[in-house]
Enzyme design. Structure first.
Site, mmCIF file in Angstrom:
data_model
loop_
_atom_site.group_PDB
_atom_site.id
_atom_site.type_symbol
_atom_site.label_atom_id
_atom_site.label_comp_id
_atom_site.label_asym_id
_atom_site.label_seq_id
_atom_site.Cartn_x
_atom_site.Cartn_y
_atom_site.Cartn_z
ATOM 1 N N TYR A 4 0.830 -1.197 0.000
ATOM 2 C CA TYR A 4 0.000 0.000 0.000
ATOM 3 C C TYR A 4 0.871 1.256 0.000
ATOM 4 C CZ TYR A 4 -4.367 2.527 0.795
ATOM 5 O OH TYR A 4 -5.464 3.341 0.663
ATOM 6 N N VAL B 111 -17.938 0.872 -2.351
ATOM 7 C CA VAL B 111 -17.986 2.212 -2.953
ATOM 8 C C VAL B 111 -19.053 2.266 -4.035
ATOM 9 C CG1 VAL B 111 -16.705 3.913 -4.310
ATOM 10 C CG2 VAL B 111 -15.575 2.718 -2.425
ATOM 11 N N ARG C 105 -18.295 -7.613 -12.688
ATOM 12 C CA ARG C 105 -17.752 -8.852 -13.235
ATOM 13 C C ARG C 105 -18.902 -9.809 -13.535
ATOM 14 N NH1 ARG C 105 -13.243 -11.278 -9.417
ATOM 15 N NH2 ARG C 105 -14.624 -10.459 -7.790
ATOM 16 N N ARG D 20 -21.329 -12.911 -13.920
ATOM 17 C CA ARG D 20 -21.688 -14.068 -13.106
ATOM 18 C C ARG D 20 -22.655 -14.933 -13.878
ATOM 19 N NH1 ARG D 20 -20.133 -10.072 -9.970
ATOM 20 N NH2 ARG D 20 -19.435 -10.397 -7.817
ATOM 21 N N TYR E 190 -9.820 5.347 -8.156
ATOM 22 C CA TYR E 190 -9.647 5.207 -6.712
ATOM 23 C C TYR E 190 -9.170 3.816 -6.326
ATOM 24 C CZ TYR E 190 -14.225 2.844 -6.705
ATOM 25 O OH TYR E 190 -15.276 1.967 -6.936
ATOM 26 N N MET F 200 -7.759 -2.802 -9.122
ATOM 27 C CA MET F 200 -7.938 -4.222 -8.855
ATOM 28 C C MET F 200 -7.235 -5.112 -9.875
ATOM 29 S SD MET F 200 -11.951 -4.139 -7.744
ATOM 30 C CE MET F 200 -12.081 -5.929 -7.915
ATOM 31 N N TRP G 218 -7.770 9.512 -3.257
ATOM 32 C CA TRP G 218 -7.366 8.682 -2.124
ATOM 33 C C TRP G 218 -8.046 9.244 -0.891
ATOM 34 C CZ3 TRP G 218 -1.755 8.474 0.192
ATOM 35 C CH2 TRP G 218 -1.672 7.393 1.080
#
Length: 401
Positions: A97, A209, A229, A231, A305, A308, A331
């Site tokens: 991080y 978020v 994503r 499914r 922000y 991933m 941030w």
């Protein structure tokens, strides 16, 4: 997040004197409140998850027991009620991080260590005579990140916490308000002036978020293309209905967004392209982020922000020259440190919506943390946040600590 804890963040006292210890051993029952582990001498027994080196949570986390002395001056002794497991917390443990807590010896561990966790709701157990803004029984949240919240108790100066009105709230609601909902609120308000009927697009729309942005956007009259994503089967349809109910105008999978026909589909949804998409919220990065940028209207803004996918974004020159797009980052930790009063106002507004039933919690998976909870149970819960689709945000719920 701050690169190191405030010096007053933790106050750990050595063991009581030998005479005190003997008295406690001779009279264990009257001297100990078993639920809260507070001795007649004011010492609180606490447990903390700690790590002395960076790595995978299952490899580096340990559970440490220590004592906290009675508070003095403006110090507060706090009992943790609820603390979420956020991605940033895991990244800090891994050492990846942007800001990392310093390893210190304040917990009495031979090897300098840190306590993970950046968000929580606490109850004030006791306050020093100099404390002015809170008193015993109040609920407080951290004013800044970096306190190390995965512990049963801690001691800190009152200047590092903010009191919240606990009426009509559950501890986990107060304990999860500072990061995800605040991030969503500020991104929708601070980067592009949107008015009722305007469009924005976001990926990771089923995240904490994302769900917060959908609800706030709906409240303010914005329209949203929500990207998730993919499914399979009924699972995907159920998620689509859920996000539409929260405020999504359209829900698409990332595969659908990457398809050639997506741009034409967006044009159809936006009145032939006359209603331009002005804002994009990105927590994925890589090619998926650029697919969103392609449907932004002239002068639009993409706010990143998260990352991933861990893939870089390749911005085409035409996006900058001919469409005049802006690419910015957000941030929430830095923003909170720079705007403490505005953060408090934002938090209070969101908590008021929760009390009125006008803002729904993100799905949560409660992880009980009692005094006798084993280290393995806690570490497994932390490690599990890294694996596959999750049913909700993990939250430590503290019981008889």
């Amino acid at each position: 997040m701050p690169s190191q804890w405030p010096k007053s963040a933790i106050s750990i006292s050595p063991r009581p004197c030998i005479r005190s210890q003997c008295l406690m051993e001779r009279h264990p029952k009257p001297d100990l409140d078993r639920r809260r582990n507070i001795s007649t001498y004011g010492y609180v027994q606490a447990k903390s998850l700690v790590y002395s080196k960076h790595g995978s949570p299952q490899d580096v986390l340990d559970l440490h027991t220590h004592s906290i002395s009675p508070p003095h001056s403006s110090l507060l002794t706090l009992r943790t009620l609820a603390s979420p497991l956020n991605p940033a917390d895991i990244n800090q443990i891994q050492g990846t991080y942007a800001s990392l807590p310093s390893f210190t010896s304040t917990l009495g561990i031979p090897q300098p260590s840190a306590v993970p966790g950046n968000e929580a709701c606490f109850e004030v157990l006791s306050a020093g005579s100099g404390a002015k803004t809170v008193q015993k029984g109040d609920w407080v949240i951290a004013r800044h990140t970096g306190l190390g919240t995965w512990r049963t108790h801690l001691q800190i100066s009152e200047e590092h916490v903010t009191r919240v009105d606990k009426e009509g709230l559950r501890a986990e609601q107060a304990g999860t308000v500072s990061v995800n909902p605040v991030t969503a609120y500020r991104m929708l308000k601070d980067f592009k002036t949107l008015k009722e009927g305007d469009w924005y697009i976001q990926n990771g729309a089923n995240s904490g978020v994302g769900r917060a942005a959908l609800q706030l956007g709906k409240r303010w009259g914005y329209r949203c293309i929500a990207v998730v994503r993919g499914r399979p089967g009924e699972e995907g349809e159920k998620l689509k209905r859920e996000l539409e109910d929260l405020g999504a105008t359209r829900v698409v999978s990332d595969e659908e967004m990457m398809a050639r026909e997506f741009k034409e589909q967006v044009k159809e949804w936006t009145n032939g392209g006359k209603e331009e998409i002005k804002l994009a919220l990105n927590c994925v990065g890589g090619d998926a982020a650029m697919a969103m940028a392609k449907v932004l209207g002239e002068g639009g803004c993409m706010v990143t922000y998260g990352a991933m996918s861990k893939s870089p974004m390749r911005v085409g020159a035409s996006m900058l020259i001919f469409k005049d797009l802006r690419f910015e980052g957000f941030w929430v930790s830095r923003w909170s440190d720079q705007h403490p009063e505005e953060k408090k106002r934002t938090v209070d507004e969101i908590l008021d919506l929760i009390r009125k039933g006008e803002f729904r919690d993100v799905p949560m998976v409660e992880v009980p943390w009692n005094w006798d909870t084993k280290k393995e149970e806690l570490v497994d819960a932390v490690q599990g946040t890294l694996e596959g689709f999750r049913k909700g945000k993990g939250v430590f719920i503290f019981g008889d600590t």
